[in-house]
Design an enzyme around this catalytic site. Structure first.
Site, PDB file in Angstrom:
ATOM      1  N   TYR A   1       9.369  21.936  11.537  1.00 28.51           N
ATOM      2  CA  TYR A   1       8.899  21.534  10.210  1.00 28.51           C
ATOM      3  C   TYR A   1       8.288  20.122  10.247  1.00 28.51           C
ATOM      4  O   TYR A   1       8.924  19.159  10.683  1.00 28.51           O
ATOM      5  CB  TYR A   1      10.065  21.540   9.199  1.00 28.51           C
TER       6      TYR A   1
ATOM      7  N   LYS B   1      -3.794  14.447  -7.475  1.00 31.76           N
ATOM      8  CA  LYS B   1      -4.528  14.593  -6.209  1.00 31.76           C
ATOM      9  C   LYS B   1      -4.494  16.067  -5.823  1.00 31.76           C
ATOM     10  O   LYS B   1      -3.411  16.629  -5.609  1.00 31.76           O
ATOM     11  CB  LYS B   1      -3.836  13.741  -5.136  1.00 31.76           C
TER      12      LYS B   1
ATOM     13  N   VAL C   1       0.871  -1.184   0.000  1.00 36.51           N
ATOM     14  CA  VAL C   1       0.000   0.000   0.000  1.00 36.51           C
ATOM     15  C   VAL C   1       0.905   1.230   0.000  1.00 36.51           C
ATOM     16  O   VAL C   1       2.116   1.098  -0.054  1.00 36.51           O
ATOM     17  CB  VAL C   1      -0.938   0.019   1.239  1.00 36.51           C
TER      18      VAL C   1
ATOM     19  N   PRO D   1      -7.631  21.002   0.864  1.00 39.55           N
ATOM     20  CA  PRO D   1      -6.972  21.143  -0.435  1.00 39.55           C
ATOM     21  C   PRO D   1      -5.494  21.526  -0.305  1.00 39.55           C
ATOM     22  O   PRO D   1      -5.062  22.023   0.733  1.00 39.55           O
ATOM     23  CB  PRO D   1      -7.747  22.304  -1.071  1.00 39.55           C
TER      24      PRO D   1
ATOM     25  N   LEU E   1       9.211   2.769   6.672  1.00 38.23           N
ATOM     26  CA  LEU E   1       8.467   2.202   7.808  1.00 38.23           C
ATOM     27  C   LEU E   1       9.401   1.743   8.918  1.00 38.23           C
ATOM     28  O   LEU E   1       9.005   1.668  10.084  1.00 38.23           O
ATOM     29  CB  LEU E   1       7.613   1.021   7.331  1.00 38.23           C
TER      30      LEU E   1
ATOM     31  N   ILE F   1       5.134   8.481   2.391  1.00 41.99           N
ATOM     32  CA  ILE F   1       6.150   8.750   1.356  1.00 41.99           C
ATOM     33  C   ILE F   1       6.797  10.117   1.602  1.00 41.99           C
ATOM     34  O   ILE F   1       7.985  10.313   1.334  1.00 41.99           O
ATOM     35  CB  ILE F   1       5.505   8.612  -0.033  1.00 41.99           C
TER      36      ILE F   1
HETATM   37  P1  FAD Z   1       8.096  -2.247   2.717  1.00 42.32           P
HETATM   38  O1  FAD Z   1       7.212  -1.919   1.588  1.00 42.32           O
HETATM   39  O2  FAD Z   1       7.559  -3.166   3.755  1.00 42.32           O
HETATM   40  O3  FAD Z   1       9.416  -2.876   2.097  1.00 42.32           O
HETATM   41  C1  FAD Z   1      10.314  -3.644   2.869  1.00 42.32           C
HETATM   42  C2  FAD Z   1      11.362  -4.240   1.955  1.00 42.32           C
HETATM   43  O4  FAD Z   1      12.332  -4.894   2.739  1.00 42.32           O
HETATM   44  C3  FAD Z   1      10.836  -5.284   0.970  1.00 42.32           C
HETATM   45  O5  FAD Z   1      11.436  -5.081  -0.292  1.00 42.32           O
HETATM   46  C4  FAD Z   1      11.317  -6.604   1.551  1.00 42.32           C
HETATM   47  O6  FAD Z   1      11.509  -7.604   0.567  1.00 42.32           O
HETATM   48  C5  FAD Z   1      12.625  -6.145   2.171  1.00 42.32           C
HETATM   49  N1  FAD Z   1      13.143  -7.050   3.204  1.00 42.32           N
HETATM   50  C6  FAD Z   1      12.613  -7.292   4.428  1.00 42.32           C
HETATM   51  N2  FAD Z   1      13.375  -8.194   5.083  1.00 42.32           N
HETATM   52  C7  FAD Z   1      14.411  -8.488   4.260  1.00 42.32           C
HETATM   53  C8  FAD Z   1      15.534  -9.354   4.354  1.00 42.32           C
HETATM   54  N3  FAD Z   1      15.764 -10.117   5.429  1.00 42.32           N
HETATM   55  N4  FAD Z   1      16.377  -9.418   3.301  1.00 42.32           N
HETATM   56  C9  FAD Z   1      16.169  -8.668   2.191  1.00 42.32           C
HETATM   57  N5  FAD Z   1      15.134  -7.832   2.061  1.00 42.32           N
HETATM   58  C10 FAD Z   1      14.265  -7.750   3.074  1.00 42.32           C
HETATM   59  N6  FAD Z   1       2.165   6.214   2.599  1.00 42.32           N
HETATM   60  C11 FAD Z   1       1.786   7.239   1.836  1.00 42.32           C
HETATM   61  O7  FAD Z   1       2.608   8.108   1.538  1.00 42.32           O
HETATM   62  N7  FAD Z   1       0.510   7.333   1.372  1.00 42.32           N
HETATM   63  C12 FAD Z   1      -0.442   6.429   1.677  1.00 42.32           C
HETATM   64  O8  FAD Z   1      -1.572   6.532   1.213  1.00 42.32           O
HETATM   65  C13 FAD Z   1      -0.084   5.355   2.540  1.00 42.32           C
HETATM   66  N8  FAD Z   1      -0.986   4.414   2.908  1.00 42.32           N
HETATM   67  C14 FAD Z   1      -0.609   3.440   3.774  1.00 42.32           C
HETATM   68  C15 FAD Z   1      -1.565   2.543   4.256  1.00 42.32           C
HETATM   69  C16 FAD Z   1      -1.205   1.577   5.190  1.00 42.32           C
HETATM   70  C17 FAD Z   1      -2.240   0.653   5.748  1.00 42.32           C
HETATM   71  C18 FAD Z   1       0.149   1.459   5.594  1.00 42.32           C
HETATM   72  C19 FAD Z   1       0.566   0.398   6.566  1.00 42.32           C
HETATM   73  C20 FAD Z   1       1.099   2.315   5.090  1.00 42.32           C
HETATM   74  C21 FAD Z   1       0.733   3.322   4.207  1.00 42.32           C
HETATM   75  N9  FAD Z   1       1.658   4.233   3.736  1.00 42.32           N
HETATM   76  C22 FAD Z   1       1.271   5.280   2.969  1.00 42.32           C
HETATM   77  C23 FAD Z   1       3.087   4.092   4.052  1.00 42.32           C
HETATM   78  C24 FAD Z   1       3.799   3.473   2.854  1.00 42.32           C
HETATM   79  O9  FAD Z   1       3.173   2.267   2.502  1.00 42.32           O
HETATM   80  C25 FAD Z   1       5.249   3.204   3.186  1.00 42.32           C
HETATM   81  O10 FAD Z   1       5.817   4.356   3.703  1.00 42.32           O
HETATM   82  C26 FAD Z   1       6.014   2.816   1.934  1.00 42.32           C
HETATM   83  O11 FAD Z   1       5.372   1.794   1.240  1.00 42.32           O
HETATM   84  C27 FAD Z   1       7.404   2.415   2.273  1.00 42.32           C
HETATM   85  O12 FAD Z   1       7.466   1.131   2.777  1.00 42.32           O
HETATM   86  P2  FAD Z   1       8.910   0.541   3.024  1.00 42.32           P
HETATM   87  O13 FAD Z   1       9.648   0.544   1.747  1.00 42.32           O
HETATM   88  O14 FAD Z   1       9.501   1.241   4.194  1.00 42.32           O
HETATM   89  O15 FAD Z   1       8.613  -0.957   3.516  1.00 42.32           O
END
Ligand code: FAD
Length: 516
Positions: A452, A75, A44, A93, A349, A362
């Site tokens: 900020y 958006k 997501v 907005p 995250l 993001i």
């Molecule tokens: P993830 O997408 O979880 O990626 C983790 C990565 O680590 C993956 O590639 C995985 O394969 C890798 N990994 C994990 N363990 C290992 C390992 N041992 N070895 C190698 N690789 C590994 N943000 C917005 O800006 N707008 C939104 O509308 C929004 N909606 C959201 C809704 C929900 C319910 C949630 C939970 C989050 C939302 N977010 C939103 C936040 C957004 O989804 C995240 O900030 C963004 O996707 C970044 O995620 P990430 O890359 O930190 O983690």
């Protein structure tokens, strides 16, 4: 000097970081990204914040290049539905408040009431464009607001800190497609991509990370490690044992269930906004992309089970969702005490997260990356630079936490146990005083969270007025002023909105014409 960086994780955070660092440093810094084929990304994260355009500009990517590849749309606002419990809606907005005789139109609106039209419709142009599902650009690609820079800053490579105007739009996009797109772009920029699992993270005698060990590609070493492993926090929390400070005492939503639902844009048009609809134990997001919507129910597990949440979401979406597979997500809400620890920086995250009510995930990633470049060290564990970085990341997340808490505190719903509980819930430090101030005056630069965090006083004013908690009295000074200039400004907003609705194409039409 930092000459090589190892990024663990290939979600949005990993690929945004890898491409940004390469776009900044080119061949002077080696970037390796290792991502697991087995551990999925969160799946997501599709709605953004208006500062995100600086990211694409910085990489030199034009909308025509990346938007079609990611099924992206524009958006202009977030539409809040039913947050008063009576089916009403209003828009938050990407538009600052205009002023008349030194006071905002929101102040004047309060002074000149009662009104036939909602506050947001009266003070802003963008809500009319949202209702009419308009694109923010003419079919020749020019932005409706000619005085603003239209993504033309690539030569200057601006960052979010140089956003001196409120740019009128952000994007929706498919997060998985964006990661794929950035991975391909990263390859062009020279990012080394390793598809493998990190099975062990080793530390040296000082406690720094010395290597990450993969299943098939052996050990990877770098001068700096970036933890983009999502909620797992494999490097920063699991290895370096940095404590995670939960926000759940003030923001109790800890789960979500998400669906991807096909839509027919040709028939229904395409809304240029995210919708956040209040429900019995949380709220549902609706994010229109080209060809489908992303939707999900964010809820508190103290008040709702996953089965109930999924059933409620499916009932909300209707028969279109019948074949869609549900993605149930546990959310880790809060932030690391420090996001930069020793020679490791957590971004995404793994660093921190608040529920997506204002689409800030993001934004936090972009903020983290930009701060990393600003604080770029000559030694990976320079304590002064790390401290500066950690302060700015913590303040940014804490500020957004406070803005989100306001959404619940100000919401005038109290028809279910979940909404009743919002009245009793604790507040972040300092917020009670600020709430008191806002009972007398609309929020201003001197009365919102002082560091900020992306949100300006106008956003706070929108939420207080939209949710039904205006100051107790209009600003008394306005009772002593001639309202002529304000009335003219309201009339101008209305004229401009009508002119733009007539002149601009529908968002679906624009995207189909320009991007397909
Ligand atoms: P993830 O997408 O979880 O990626 C983790 C990565 O680590 C993956 O590639 C995985 O394969 C890798 N990994 C994990 N363990 C290992 C390992 N041992 N070895 C190698 N690789 C590994 N943000 C917005 O800006 N707008 C939104 O509308 C929004 N909606 C959201 C809704 C929900 C319910 C949630 C939970 C989050 C939302 N977010 C939103 C936040 C957004 O989804 C995240 O900030 C963004 O996707 C970044 O995620 P990430 O890359 O930190 O983690």
């Amino acid at each position: 000097m930092i000459r090589s960086v190892v990024i663990v994780g290939g979600g949005t955070a990993g690929w945004m970081t890898a491409t940004y660092l390469k776009a900044t440093f080119g061949d002077r810094v080696r970037v390796t990204l290792v991502e697991s084929a087995r551990v999925p990304t969160i799946g997501v994260g599709e709605a953004t914040f208006s500062t995100v355009r600086h990211f694409f500009d910085y990489l030199g990517l034009a909308e025509e290049e990346w938007m079609p590849a990611c099924n992206a749309s524009y958006k202009l606002a977030i539409r809040f539905e039913n947050w008063r419990g009576n089916g009403e809606h209003f828009y938050h907005p990407f538009e600052r408040l205009r002023t008349a005789d030194g006071f905002t139109l929101a102040d004047w609106w309060l002074r000149l009431g009662p009104h036939e039209r909602r506050f947001d419709e009266s003070c802003y142009v963008l809500p009319a464009l949202c209702e009419a599902k308009r694109a923010p650009k003419h079919l020749d690609g020019t932005l409706f607001e000619r005085s603003l820079h239209d993504g033309g800053d690539r030569a200057r490579r601006t960052t979010m800190f140089q956003q001196d105007t409120q740019f009128p739009y952000a994007y929706h996009f498919d997060a998985a497609l964006l990661a794929e797109f950035l991975a391909l772009h990263g390859a062009d920029l020279g990012v080394r991509r390793v598809l493998d699992d990190v099975v062990e993270v080793r530390r040296d005698e000082r406690g720094d990370i010395s290597e990450v060990v993969t299943w098939e590609h052996g050990a990877l070493t770098g001068d700096l490690y970036v933890d983009c492993t999502g909620f797992r926090g494999l490097l920063v929390n699991k290895t370096l044992e940095e404590p995670f400070e939960s926000y759940q005492d003030v923001l109790p939503n800890d789960r979500a269930v998400a669906l991807r639902v096909p839509v027919d844009g040709a028939q229904d048009g395409m809304a240029p906004y995210t919708t956040a609809t209040a429900r019995d134990a949380g709220w549902i997001w609706t994010i229109p992309l080209y060809g489908r919507i992303g939707t999900g129910y964010v809820y508190a597990s103290d008040f709702c089970t996953p089965e109930e949440a999924e059933a409620e979401l499916r009932a909300f979406v209707g028969p279109r969702a019948a074949d869609a597979e549900a993605n149930h997500i546990r959310m880790r809400v809060g932030r690391n005490r420090r996001s930069w620890v020793r020679n490791c920086v957590a971004i995404g995250l793994s660093s921190g997260f608040v529920e997506p009510l204002e689409s800030t995930g993001i934004f936090f990633i972009q903020h983290g990356i930009e701060q990393l470049v600003r604080h770029w060290p000559d030694r990976a564990d320079d304590p002064h630079l790390a401290r500066g970085y950690n302060e700015s990341v913590a303040r940014c997340l804490d500020g957004v936490r406070e803005f989100l808490v306001l959404h619940y505190k100000a919401a005038t719903r109290n028809d279910t146990p979940y909404w009743k509980a919002t009245e009793e819930r604790a507040l972040p430090d300092g917020m009670a005083e600020r709430l008191q101030l806002w009972e007398s005056r609309l929020p201003s630069d001197s009365s919102v969270h002082p560091y900020y965090h992306g949100f300006e006083p106008y956003s706070y004013a929108v939420m207080l007025l939209g949710l039904g908690r205006p100051p107790k009295h209009p600003h008394p000074a306005l009772g002593l002023l001639d309202p002529g200039a304000a009335r003219a400004a309201f009339a101008e907003v209305r004229r401009e909105a009508e002119r733009l609705v007539a002149a601009l194409p529908g968002q679906y039409e624009y995207l189909t014409h320009r991007m397909r």
